[in-house]
Design a protein around this motif. Structure first.
Motif, PDB file in Angstrom:
ATOM      1  N   MET A   1      -7.520  28.925-105.070  1.00 21.54           N
ATOM      2  CA  MET A   1      -7.019  27.673-105.597  1.00 21.54           C
ATOM      3  C   MET A   1      -5.509  27.563-105.388  1.00 21.54           C
ATOM      4  SD  MET A   1      -7.987  24.968-107.034  1.00 21.54           S
ATOM      5  CE  MET A   1      -7.612  23.692-108.136  1.00 21.54           C
ATOM      6  N   LYS A   2      -4.787  28.669-105.571  1.00 23.15           N
ATOM      7  CA  LYS A   2      -3.343  28.649-105.356  1.00 23.15           C
ATOM      8  C   LYS A   2      -3.009  28.300-103.904  1.00 23.15           C
ATOM      9  CE  LYS A   2      -1.658  31.855-108.839  1.00 23.15           C
ATOM     10  NZ  LYS A   2      -0.988  33.135-109.067  1.00 23.15           N
ATOM     11  N   VAL A   3      -3.761  28.867-102.973  1.00 23.69           N
ATOM     12  CA  VAL A   3      -3.515  28.602-101.559  1.00 23.69           C
ATOM     13  C   VAL A   3      -3.703  27.117-101.261  1.00 23.69           C
ATOM     14  CG1 VAL A   3      -4.330  29.061 -99.214  1.00 23.69           C
ATOM     15  CG2 VAL A   3      -4.124  30.934-100.846  1.00 23.69           C
ATOM     16  N   PHE A   4      -4.761  26.528-101.800  1.00 29.80           N
ATOM     17  CA  PHE A   4      -5.022  25.106-101.595  1.00 29.80           C
ATOM     18  C   PHE A   4      -3.870  24.265-102.148  1.00 29.80           C
ATOM     19  CE2 PHE A   4      -6.710  21.056-103.191  1.00 29.80           C
ATOM     20  CZ  PHE A   4      -7.119  20.505-101.988  1.00 29.80           C
ATOM     21  N   PHE A   5      -3.399  24.585-103.327  1.00 30.55           N
ATOM     22  CA  PHE A   5      -2.317  23.853-103.958  1.00 30.55           C
ATOM     23  C   PHE A   5      -1.023  23.970-103.134  1.00 30.55           C
ATOM     24  CE2 PHE A   5       1.037  23.366-107.261  1.00 30.55           C
ATOM     25  CZ  PHE A   5       0.746  22.056-107.618  1.00 30.55           C
ATOM     26  N   VAL A   6      -0.734  25.166-102.628  1.00 27.21           N
ATOM     27  CA  VAL A   6       0.452  25.377-101.796  1.00 27.21           C
ATOM     28  C   VAL A   6       0.347  24.555-100.513  1.00 27.21           C
ATOM     29  CG1 VAL A   6       1.696  27.092-100.413  1.00 27.21           C
ATOM     30  CG2 VAL A   6       1.014  27.630-102.755  1.00 27.21           C
ATOM     31  N   LEU A   7      -0.833  24.520 -99.905  1.00 27.26           N
ATOM     32  CA  LEU A   7      -1.013  23.730 -98.683  1.00 27.26           C
ATOM     33  C   LEU A   7      -0.816  22.237 -98.949  1.00 27.26           C
ATOM     34  CD1 LEU A   7      -4.034  25.494 -96.943  1.00 27.26           C
ATOM     35  CD2 LEU A   7      -1.652  25.424 -96.179  1.00 27.26           C
ATOM     36  N   VAL A   8      -1.328  21.742-100.070  1.00 32.32           N
ATOM     37  CA  VAL A   8      -1.158  20.329-100.409  1.00 32.32           C
ATOM     38  C   VAL A   8       0.321  20.002-100.576  1.00 32.32           C
ATOM     39  CG1 VAL A   8      -1.570  18.580-102.194  1.00 32.32           C
ATOM     40  CG2 VAL A   8      -3.451  20.031-101.410  1.00 32.32           C
ATOM     41  N   ILE A   9       1.050  20.869-101.259  1.00 33.46           N
ATOM     42  CA  ILE A   9       2.488  20.651-101.442  1.00 33.46           C
ATOM     43  C   ILE A   9       3.211  20.716-100.095  1.00 33.46           C
ATOM     44  CG2 ILE A   9       4.603  21.663-102.404  1.00 33.46           C
ATOM     45  CD1 ILE A   9       2.966  22.368-104.891  1.00 33.46           C
ATOM     46  N   ALA A  10       2.844  21.665 -99.252  1.00 31.59           N
ATOM     47  CA  ALA A  10       3.495  21.801 -97.948  1.00 31.59           C
ATOM     48  C   ALA A  10       3.277  20.555 -97.099  1.00 31.59           C
ATOM     49  CB  ALA A  10       2.959  23.034 -97.214  1.00 31.59           C
ATOM     50  N   PHE A  11       2.054  20.037 -97.068  1.00 35.78           N
ATOM     51  CA  PHE A  11       1.789  18.829 -96.288  1.00 35.78           C
ATOM     52  C   PHE A  11       2.509  17.621 -96.876  1.00 35.78           C
ATOM     53  CE2 PHE A  11      -2.072  21.041 -94.636  1.00 35.78           C
ATOM     54  CZ  PHE A  11      -1.715  20.977 -93.297  1.00 35.78           C
ATOM     55  N   THR A  12       2.626  17.571 -98.179  1.00 31.18           N
ATOM     56  CA  THR A  12       3.324  16.460 -98.823  1.00 31.18           C
ATOM     57  C   THR A  12       4.808  16.494 -98.488  1.00 31.18           C
ATOM     58  OG1 THR A  12       1.737  16.498-100.638  1.00 31.18           O
ATOM     59  CG2 THR A  12       3.818  15.359-101.034  1.00 31.18           C
ATOM     60  N   LEU A  13       5.405  17.683 -98.498  1.00 28.00           N
ATOM     61  CA  LEU A  13       6.831  17.810 -98.214  1.00 28.00           C
ATOM     62  C   LEU A  13       7.161  17.598 -96.745  1.00 28.00           C
ATOM     63  CD1 LEU A  13       7.776  20.853-100.468  1.00 28.00           C
ATOM     64  CD2 LEU A  13       8.303  18.436-100.858  1.00 28.00           C
ATOM     65  N   THR A  14       6.285  18.063 -95.867  1.00 26.48           N
ATOM     66  CA  THR A  14       6.589  17.952 -94.442  1.00 26.48           C
ATOM     67  C   THR A  14       6.117  16.638 -93.858  1.00 26.48           C
ATOM     68  OG1 THR A  14       4.534  19.060 -93.814  1.00 26.48           O
ATOM     69  CG2 THR A  14       6.510  20.435 -94.080  1.00 26.48           C
ATOM     70  N   GLY A  15       5.099  16.062 -94.410  1.00 22.45           N
ATOM     71  CA  GLY A  15       4.589  14.792 -93.912  1.00 22.45           C
ATOM     72  C   GLY A  15       4.000  14.928 -92.528  1.00 22.45           C
ATOM     73  N   CYS A  16       3.556  13.819 -92.012  1.00 28.12           N
ATOM     74  CA  CYS A  16       3.007  13.787 -90.666  1.00 28.12           C
ATOM     75  C   CYS A  16       3.763  12.711 -89.915  1.00 28.12           C
ATOM     76  CB  CYS A  16       1.515  13.479 -90.709  1.00 28.12           C
ATOM     77  SG  CYS A  16       0.737  13.615 -89.101  1.00 28.12           S
ATOM     78  N   ALA A  17       4.424  13.096 -88.866  1.00 27.81           N
ATOM     79  CA  ALA A  17       5.257  12.162 -88.132  1.00 27.81           C
ATOM     80  C   ALA A  17       4.877  12.176 -86.669  1.00 27.81           C
ATOM     81  CB  ALA A  17       6.727  12.548 -88.296  1.00 27.81           C
ATOM     82  N   ASN A  18       5.462  11.267 -85.950  1.00 28.81           N
ATOM     83  CA  ASN A  18       5.310  11.202 -84.513  1.00 28.81           C
ATOM     84  C   ASN A  18       6.704  11.423 -83.944  1.00 28.81           C
ATOM     85  OD1 ASN A  18       4.765  10.595 -81.886  1.00 28.81           O
ATOM     86  ND2 ASN A  18       4.101   8.507 -82.264  1.00 28.81           N
ATOM     87  N   PHE A  19       6.865  12.411 -83.079  1.00 29.05           N
ATOM     88  CA  PHE A  19       8.162  12.749 -82.519  1.00 29.05           C
ATOM     89  C   PHE A  19       8.195  12.274 -81.078  1.00 29.05           C
ATOM     90  CE2 PHE A  19       7.064  15.701 -85.848  1.00 29.05           C
ATOM     91  CZ  PHE A  19       8.161  15.581 -86.691  1.00 29.05           C
ATOM     92  N   ALA A  20       8.824  11.129 -80.850  1.00 29.57           N
ATOM     93  CA  ALA A  20       8.844  10.513 -79.525  1.00 29.57           C
ATOM     94  C   ALA A  20      10.038  10.984 -78.714  1.00 29.57           C
ATOM     95  CB  ALA A  20       8.864   8.993 -79.654  1.00 29.57           C
ATOM     96  N   THR A  21       9.783  11.208 -77.439  1.00 26.97           N
ATOM     97  CA  THR A  21      10.862  11.529 -76.511  1.00 26.97           C
ATOM     98  C   THR A  21      11.716  10.287 -76.325  1.00 26.97           C
ATOM     99  OG1 THR A  21       9.648  10.785 -74.553  1.00 26.97           O
ATOM    100  CG2 THR A  21       9.310  13.066 -75.242  1.00 26.97           C
ATOM    101  N   GLY A  22      12.860  10.438 -75.753  1.00 27.36           N
ATOM    102  CA  GLY A  22      13.669   9.274 -75.423  1.00 27.36           C
ATOM    103  C   GLY A  22      13.178   8.634 -74.135  1.00 27.36           C
ATOM    104  N   ARG A  23      13.786   7.534 -73.778  1.00 27.50           N
ATOM    105  CA  ARG A  23      13.507   6.910 -72.482  1.00 27.50           C
ATOM    106  C   ARG A  23      14.170   7.755 -71.398  1.00 27.50           C
ATOM    107  NH1 ARG A  23      10.745   2.702 -73.451  1.00 27.50           N
ATOM    108  NH2 ARG A  23      11.308   1.127 -74.956  1.00 27.50           N
ATOM    109  N   TYR A  24      13.602   7.709 -70.221  1.00 29.60           N
ATOM    110  CA  TYR A  24      14.181   8.457 -69.113  1.00 29.60           C
ATOM    111  C   TYR A  24      15.496   7.821 -68.700  1.00 29.60           C
ATOM    112  CZ  TYR A  24      14.793  11.101 -64.902  1.00 29.60           C
ATOM    113  OH  TYR A  24      15.323  11.951 -63.949  1.00 29.60           O
ATOM    114  N   SER A  25      16.462   8.644 -68.373  1.00 25.54           N
ATOM    115  CA  SER A  25      17.727   8.156 -67.842  1.00 25.54           C
ATOM    116  C   SER A  25      17.998   8.876 -66.521  1.00 25.54           C
ATOM    117  CB  SER A  25      18.867   8.391 -68.836  1.00 25.54           C
ATOM    118  OG  SER A  25      18.960   9.752 -69.165  1.00 25.54           O
ATOM    119  N   ILE A  26      18.536   8.133 -65.585  1.00 26.79           N
ATOM    120  CA  ILE A  26      18.812   8.657 -64.259  1.00 26.79           C
ATOM    121  C   ILE A  26      19.790   9.826 -64.361  1.00 26.79           C
ATOM    122  CG2 ILE A  26      19.777   8.076 -61.977  1.00 26.79           C
ATOM    123  CD1 ILE A  26      17.102   6.665 -62.683  1.00 26.79           C
ATOM    124  N   SER A  27      19.515  10.872 -63.610  1.00 23.70           N
ATOM    125  CA  SER A  27      20.368  12.059 -63.582  1.00 23.70           C
ATOM    126  C   SER A  27      21.413  11.918 -62.475  1.00 23.70           C
ATOM    127  CB  SER A  27      19.501  13.292 -63.320  1.00 23.70           C
ATOM    128  OG  SER A  27      20.277  14.365 -62.844  1.00 23.70           O
TER     129      SER A  27
END
Length: 181
Positions: A1-27
């Motif tokens: 039960m403790k493990v489940f509670f810790v996982l719920v807190i961890a997911f709540t604190l970290t959230g779920c996001a989408n990490f998008a790359t930037g647009r390409y720029s000429i080198s």
């Protein structure tokens, strides 16, 4: 039960996001390298991968994606085409068309953070080459939750710029008239 509670807190604190790359720029380095190929004309066909990868999971934080949600192979194709267009080398009617297959794409975060890219290029001349880039960047397991994913997303464009630099080095080989023996 403790493990489940810790996982719920961890997911709540970290959230779920989408990490998008930037647009390409000429080198700048790629533009300079392409100048040496003046007079060359190249068409670019489709770049694919066997799984149509448009996102890569980043721990429990959410995926790293391209900004417009296209596949990573399509992102690289468009970036390569943009570089050729800026240099005046791209032509839909060129005698040589280059296609690509993204054989590997992955990244690691934390210590030794890097993007791993491997691309096989096929030219209508019958020539084929494989180029790869292992782009190292600063990452950290000690970053704020999701920070390592942000760093990975930000490092993708320079990794692609370096990969395209290696493609440019191979253009004379791909543009040759005789197939590989």
């Amino acid at each position: 039960m403790k493990v489940f509670f810790v996982l719920v807190i961890a997911f709540t604190l970290t959230g779920c996001a989408n990490f998008a790359t930037g647009r390409y720029s000429i080198s700048t380095d790629n533009a300079v390298a392409l100048r040496s190929l003046s007079g060359t004309q190249v068409n670019v066909g489709n770049f694919t991968d066997k799984e149509n990868i448009s996102e890569i999971a980043c721990h429990f934080h959410g995926p790293v994606t391209t900004l417009d949600g296209e596949t990573f192979a399509s992102f690289i194709q468009k970036a390569f085409t943009d570089e050729l267009k800026m240099a005046g080398i791209y032509s839909k009617t060129a005698p040589v068309t280059i296609t690509g297959r993204l054989d590997r794409i992955d990244y690691s975060t934390a210590f030794g953070s890097e993007w791993e890219l491997m691309l096989t290029l096929n030219a209508s001349t019958g020539k084929s080459v494989t180029v790869s880039e292992n782009y190292k960047y600063t990452g950290s397991v000690f970053a704020a939750p999701g920070g390592e994913c942000v760093q990975a997303a930000l490092a993708f464009v320079p990794a692609v710029q370096n990969l395209i630099g290696k493609i440019i080095e191979q253009l004379p080989v791909l543009n040759a008239n005789k197939p590989n023996s």
